[in-house]
Design an enzyme around this catalytic site. Sequence first.
Site, PDB file in Angstrom:
ATOM      1  CG  HIS A 142      27.721 -16.171  23.467  1.00 15.50           C
ATOM      2  ND1 HIS A 142      27.015 -17.340  23.358  1.00 15.50           N
ATOM      3  CD2 HIS A 142      28.681 -16.391  24.395  1.00 15.50           C
ATOM      4  CE1 HIS A 142      27.530 -18.238  24.164  1.00 15.50           C
ATOM      5  NE2 HIS A 142      28.538 -17.691  24.829  1.00 15.50           N
TER       6      HIS A 142
HETATM    7  P1  TYD Z   1      32.755 -18.386  25.339  1.00 15.47           P
HETATM    8  O1  TYD Z   1      31.924 -19.312  24.550  1.00 15.47           O
HETATM    9  O2  TYD Z   1      32.719 -16.939  24.973  1.00 15.47           O
HETATM   10  O3  TYD Z   1      32.418 -18.526  26.883  1.00 15.47           O
HETATM   11  P2  TYD Z   1      31.059 -18.211  27.698  1.00 15.47           P
HETATM   12  O4  TYD Z   1      29.951 -18.309  26.739  1.00 15.47           O
HETATM   13  O5  TYD Z   1      30.988 -19.232  28.758  1.00 15.47           O
HETATM   14  O6  TYD Z   1      31.199 -16.847  28.312  1.00 15.47           O
HETATM   15  O7  TYD Z   1      34.240 -18.927  25.278  1.00 15.47           O
HETATM   16  C1  TYD Z   1      35.283 -18.386  26.073  1.00 15.47           C
HETATM   17  C2  TYD Z   1      36.609 -18.663  25.391  1.00 15.47           C
HETATM   18  O8  TYD Z   1      36.845 -20.067  25.267  1.00 15.47           O
HETATM   19  C3  TYD Z   1      36.691 -18.085  23.987  1.00 15.47           C
HETATM   20  O9  TYD Z   1      37.954 -17.458  23.859  1.00 15.47           O
HETATM   21  C4  TYD Z   1      36.646 -19.276  23.069  1.00 15.47           C
HETATM   22  C5  TYD Z   1      37.097 -20.437  23.916  1.00 15.47           C
HETATM   23  N1  TYD Z   1      36.359 -21.673  23.610  1.00 15.47           N
HETATM   24  C6  TYD Z   1      36.935 -22.640  22.820  1.00 15.47           C
HETATM   25  O10 TYD Z   1      38.086 -22.509  22.341  1.00 15.47           O
HETATM   26  N2  TYD Z   1      36.250 -23.793  22.562  1.00 15.47           N
HETATM   27  C7  TYD Z   1      35.006 -23.988  23.041  1.00 15.47           C
HETATM   28  O11 TYD Z   1      34.394 -25.053  22.773  1.00 15.47           O
HETATM   29  C8  TYD Z   1      34.380 -22.958  23.837  1.00 15.47           C
HETATM   30  C9  TYD Z   1      32.983 -23.117  24.359  1.00 15.47           C
HETATM   31  C10 TYD Z   1      35.102 -21.827  24.092  1.00 15.47           C
END
Ligand code: TYD
Length: 136
Positions: free
Chosen positions: A52
């Site tokens: 992302h």
């Molecule tokens: P995501 O940012 O997509 O993870 P990565 O980039 O490491 O693959 O986040 C994964 C899940 O965690 C998503 O459902 C949202 C949640 N999340 C939060 O609730 N708060 C946060 O600060 C972060 C980073 C993620």
Amino acid sequence: MKLSDLKIIELPKFLDERGNLSVIEENKNIPFKIERVYWIYDVPGGDKRGGHAYRNNEEFIVALSGAFDIILDDGNGKKRFQLNRSYYGLYVPNGLWREMDNFSTNSLAVVLSSTKYNEDDYIRNYDEFVNLNKNR
Ligand code: TYD
């Protein structure tokens, strides 16, 4: 900020027989104020994280333990960084596509963020990301 300007940052380290210490201060070692801290752990071998971009959020990522790679992509090219020391960090400006892979067993990634969590700040579709960058 251009992809070519980004590089692994070596944080201050205080080597000591009793164990080593490293430190990050906001607006000193990293160019923003920290609003949020999260960490990524227990990543199964071969898995990827990220995939992302953020419209506004900036990050600073440290491999507190173990090693992993961060791949940054500006829509025109990619650059891969390996974080494999507790005193290495990578500043990730907003507007770049980011992935993380090659996590070693028991690796621990800590992410310092410039904004609170906001799903609307994410661009999760790569084609949308590329199109946004084209029109910039
Ligand atoms: P995501 O940012 O997509 O993870 P990565 O980039 O490491 O693959 O986040 C994964 C899940 O965690 C998503 O459902 C949202 C949640 N999340 C939060 O609730 N708060 C946060 O600060 C972060 C980073 C993620």
